[in-house]
Design a protein around this motif. Structure first.
Motif, mmCIF file in Angstrom:
data_model
loop_
_atom_site.group_PDB
_atom_site.id
_atom_site.type_symbol
_atom_site.label_atom_id
_atom_site.label_comp_id
_atom_site.label_asym_id
_atom_site.label_seq_id
_atom_site.Cartn_x
_atom_site.Cartn_y
_atom_site.Cartn_z
ATOM 1 N N PRO A 240 50.515 30.460 32.075
ATOM 2 C CA PRO A 240 51.972 30.591 32.225
ATOM 3 C C PRO A 240 52.470 29.735 33.388
ATOM 4 N N HIS A 261 52.086 27.792 27.450
ATOM 5 C CA HIS A 261 51.523 29.105 27.150
ATOM 6 C C HIS A 261 52.332 29.757 26.027
ATOM 7 N N ASP A 263 53.338 32.656 25.471
ATOM 8 C CA ASP A 263 54.318 33.680 25.856
ATOM 9 C C ASP A 263 55.626 33.084 26.368
ATOM 10 N N GLU A 264 55.645 31.799 26.669
ATOM 11 C CA GLU A 264 56.856 31.180 27.207
ATOM 12 C C GLU A 264 57.851 30.907 26.079
ATOM 13 N N GLU A 292 61.307 36.150 20.153
ATOM 14 C CA GLU A 292 60.111 36.979 20.018
ATOM 15 C C GLU A 292 59.288 36.587 18.796
ATOM 16 N N ASP A 316 51.422 28.075 19.963
ATOM 17 C CA ASP A 316 51.940 27.758 21.297
ATOM 18 C C ASP A 316 53.151 26.850 21.128
#
Length: 359
Positions: A240, A261, A263-264, A292, A316
């Protein structure tokens, strides 16, 4: 005992300079392929951060289709070893009914054609028409005709297609047709299409015999600058706030790719506004997480507006930018990071950024 007859695999090379729409064309072809046939697509990526194969893999889900990519550099160099290895392994695994090969935009087709017609692969490969895409707007820019690889991509093509015809004037399309008809050796087929929508019957056109490159050594003087990737795709695992960056340079072309990453999350509006502000780059492609469960694929060539669409990719966020001039990649990376959302629930608000211009 009756001898088993070996059926050769029809194979096409789809060539063209950076940003002419090769990936879009192949996606159109795959969308209309016979449902009962297994097809193999081999994509050559310019850099270590692979992008072009992503929309093809997304389209291949639930279809009789396999996508393989050769990352980094150019498959017409390095004695064709990456291409030959990928081809032989994939033919054994997939047992395809047809093969499509998309070289990078800086690739010289002759070495690829020679490999496919060589002693080993010619036993299993039936090389059909080599199809070259051009953007008719390029006919107005001398820099393309000063490029020996660009000229030989056209020389070695059996089918020459003006893609993005919807973006060109009638006068420019007439200029393309007149120019193309005067080429020698002659083309088997000359056409103009929109959005890569070629006729699948063109794939089975027989190649014009004895085509030869005019500039067969176009790559040899710059091979010392060719970078062969040391890192495989599975090693691109960013942390991250610390994207992985991969720079590349080959044959007068400069590129840089980033992997973020998973999650970004990026702001779609801010990202598109920033990408449209970039000027003087040959090609920008990326896939980004914007929510999301929402991801988009972005494609921009030269100074045209960026195109974007939803995509099923979920691994990703990543982007690759290619130019014909050196660029300040550190500044671009900072601007990319600024396009991320600080809050996943943040509502997209359009933002304006001053253009980043190479010229």
């Amino acid at each position: 005992m009756e001898k088993k007859i070996l059926h050769k695999i029809p194979t096409n090379i789809i060539t063209g300079f950076l940003g002419v729409g090769k990936t879009t064309t192949i996606l159109h072809i795959l969308k209309h392929k016979p449902a009962d046939e297994r097809w193999l697509v081999i994509v050559n990526e310019f850099g270590d951060v692979s992008i072009d194969h992503i929309p093809m893999e997304a389209q291949s889900q639930g279809q009789e289709m396999a996508v393989r990519y050769v990352a980094g550099g150019c498959i017409c160099c390095t004695a064709n070893l990456p291409l030959q290895t990928t081809l032989t392994q994939s033919i054994r695994q997939v047992k395809p009914h047809r093969i499509l090969i998309e070289p990078t935009g800086i690739a010289h087709p002759e070495a690829i054609i020679d490999l496919l017609q060589g002693e080993f692969l010619s036993k299993v490969i039936d090389l059909r028409a080599t199809i070259c895409l051009v953007n008719p707007i390029q006919l107005m820019d001398d820099k393309y005709f000063d490029d020996e690889v660009y000229q030989d991509q056209i020389t070695l093509a059996d089918v020459l297609v003006a893609n993005k015809a919807d973006l060109a004037s009638d006068e420019l399309l007439q200029k393309f047709a007149k120019w193309a008809q005067a080429l020698f050796p002659p083309k088997v087929m000359i056409a103009a299409v929109e959005k890569g929508e070629i006729d699948l019957d063109w794939l089975d056109i027989e190649p014009y015999p004895h085509r030869k490159a005019v500039y067969m050594n176009a790559h040899s003087n710059q091979l010392e600058n060719l970078q062969i990737p040391e890192n495989q795709e599975e090693n691109l695992q960013p942390l991250p706030n610390k994207p992985i960056k991969r720079e590349g340079r080959a044959l007068g072309t400069f590129g840089c790719g980033w992997v973020f990453h998973p999650d970004e999350i990026f702001s779609k509006n801010q990202l598109l506004a920033w990408i449209d502000s970039l000027k003087g780059f040959e090609r920008i492609k990326g896939v980004f997480r914007i929510g999301e469960k929402n991801w988009i694929f972005i494609n921009k060539t030269t100074d045209e507006p960026a195109n974007e669409c939803s995509i099923a990719y979920r691994k990703d966020s990543r982007i690759e930018i290619i130019s014909l001039k050196p660029a300040t990649w550190s500044l671009i990376e900072k601007q990319l990071l600024d396009c991320r959302k600080s809050d996943p629930n943040q509502v997209d608000i359009p933002s304006f950024k001053m253009p980043f211009n190479l010229k």
